[in-house]
Design an enzyme around this catalytic site. Sequence first.
Site, PDB file in Angstrom:
ATOM      1  N   ASP A 380       0.869  -1.165   0.000  1.00 53.56           N
ATOM      2  CA  ASP A 380       0.000   0.000   0.000  1.00 53.56           C
ATOM      3  C   ASP A 380       0.916   1.228   0.000  1.00 53.56           C
ATOM      4  OD1 ASP A 380      -2.321   1.630   0.353  1.00 53.56           O
ATOM      5  OD2 ASP A 380      -1.805   1.788   2.470  1.00 53.56           O
ATOM      6  N   ASP A 574      -1.416  -1.015   6.149  1.00 59.57           N
ATOM      7  CA  ASP A 574      -1.475  -0.483   7.515  1.00 59.57           C
ATOM      8  C   ASP A 574      -2.360  -1.313   8.425  1.00 59.57           C
ATOM      9  OD1 ASP A 574      -4.028   0.206   6.781  1.00 59.57           O
ATOM     10  OD2 ASP A 574      -3.626   2.338   6.583  1.00 59.57           O
ATOM     11  N   ASP A 578      -6.866  -1.805   4.914  1.00 54.78           N
ATOM     12  CA  ASP A 578      -6.446  -2.793   3.922  1.00 54.78           C
ATOM     13  C   ASP A 578      -6.756  -4.216   4.364  1.00 54.78           C
ATOM     14  OD1 ASP A 578      -5.289  -1.120   1.891  1.00 54.78           O
ATOM     15  OD2 ASP A 578      -3.652  -0.705   3.268  1.00 54.78           O
TER      16      ASP A 578
END
Length: 682
Positions: A380, A574, A578
């Site tokens: 991410d 995180d 996600d």
Amino acid sequence: MSCSCCKHDEDEREPRAVAAHQRAHDGSCACEGGLDKGNADAEPEDDNDDEDPAVLKRKIAISAVLLVAAVVVNRLLAPGLPLWVQLLTYLPSYLVAGGSVLREAAESVASGHPFDEDFLMSVATLGALLIGFVPGGEPQFAEAVFVMLFFQVGELFEGLAEDRSKRSIADLMNIRPDVANVERDGSVVSVDPNDVRIGEVIQVRPGEKVALDGVVTEGTSSLNTVALTGESVPRDVTVGQEVASGCINVSGLIRVRVTKAFGESTASKILDLVQNAGKSKSRSENFIKRFAKVYTPIVVYLAIAVALLPPLFSGDFGGTFATWLLRALTFLVVSCPCALVLSVPLTFFGGIGGASRHGILVKGSNYLEALAKTRVVVFDKTGTLTKGTFKVTQVHSTDLSDEQLLHLAAHVEANSTHPIAAALRDAFPCDGDDCKVIDVTERAGEGVIATVNGHRVAVGNDRLMQTVGATPVTCHTLGGTIVHVAVDGTYAGHVHISDEVKPDSAQAIASLRAEGVAKSVMLTGDREAAAAAVAQQLGLDEYHAELMPQDKISQVERLMGEKGEDATLAFVGDGINDAPVLARADVGVAMGALGSDAAIEAADVVLMDDKPSKVAVAIRIARRTLAIARQNIVFAIAVKVAILVLAVLGLAPMWLAVFGDVGVMVLCVLNATRTLAAGSDK
């Protein structure tokens, strides 16, 4: 300690990762000194003292002295001594060394699960003691005692290695505080952390552990987070900032308002994670369990066949039985698979402990094994590769100075809660000047207009500039957000604001490449330009921008289809927004999880700080752990097969059989403990 690994089919053989921690809290440990048998119905052992290294050392010393005495007596007096008298001189040494083994073997036979190490060792040594009474047999009294004595030496080494592993984990995870200093009725009282309620205020003095998660209400200090994150640099905290339980207060006194109950605190969750890490077995461990279940009975029946079939077919049963019986006994001594059953779980246990030292919490050895096969790592962007906080990176002005442009923009955005406004205020704090700001108007999706010292100032995007009649200048800087400024309808310049890339993000990508990871990919919902800038700066192999959560899952599924048959994909995020992608990937890795319940729950691997470079460290630890496990498997099987063949051919003396069992077990267990230092070398 006995090798009860072969005793029960459902046996899990869990290492006791937190035995020392439990003893520190309740003063006892029902499962002291070995590997957890995982059998709820098992009877408690009566000879736990025998598992204590000090007791084992005394037993070995006494048995060795008695053995030497028996050898001397028989050398001086034999052959005048009858055979049964010679046996009696060796029995004290044998019983001191092997009494507990004989007892446990009898218990395993009584329970209907005879195929364990105690049974094999008992049959082999008792047979060696009695073979001299078989026609044609030579006395093997000293050899039988030596086998049992060396077996106990192996048990001692095994126990010391396991204790070292457990002490390392216990010392590392000794983060749960015993007491909390809570403010009640105008005074400070020391209570059990379980008794502190949410909303109460606790005091944390210098040198004390933070007892519960909370928010600092008074004081400033530095916190040592090494037990949680593996980082030695203290973390500064002040009023309004969150603190996690398990950290050590280094300097000033702080008051903390509790936000989580003790059972939900960071320290408790981490300890629970480590305690339960062994429940998820790797394929290697499951293979060893199945191997032992099939292998041990087979070698027992083969030993019986070795003892009986050749004499039967030789035509001289009485003349050759003693020879083949000795070979069968040697076959039994070397046959136990405990080198594998003990060392492989201990290897993964040590790998998990070694990773914890670096602030990397792995939820099970199956995830450690999956990490070792990682070929694709997907990141991410915001909060993972970047800090997730905006910062002014460039200022381009026309007629005004850069400082004047920032000054006006910061005043206009003084009362906005938008992250862009916060970045402008951080770049030019407005406190303490005499500027007058009136008539503030916020236009949704465009920006803010206000009057600053009599001048009408507009701060926002292209659309706002067109609204006030100013012509914005195109900025060619890649990535980030462009904030335009107009004064009295005239374009005055623009400010470039971007999310900062973490200092070690570039190192993380380079390290992954060095570890053999084939592809590093970034998925983000951010704009194309911002994603392209980060991807170019870090040297990523691939990136995809402006993605919705479902788009990220689609991209991960595509990459999983391309990664190869025996490779795995790790997603690093995180752990909060996600969670679906973390769950879909082969290995979900949560970043910056200090104090984050969502991260700990969602991911398979939890990194307790904000460093993406720890992903490469985790992969390196996993690969080293898997390599050591494979070394043990190959070494143990190769040595045992070789000695088993030699035993059948009559070329393996009893001492070589002892090495094939106990010696190999000691070497494999000691090799397994190398995983505790995993990650410290490249």
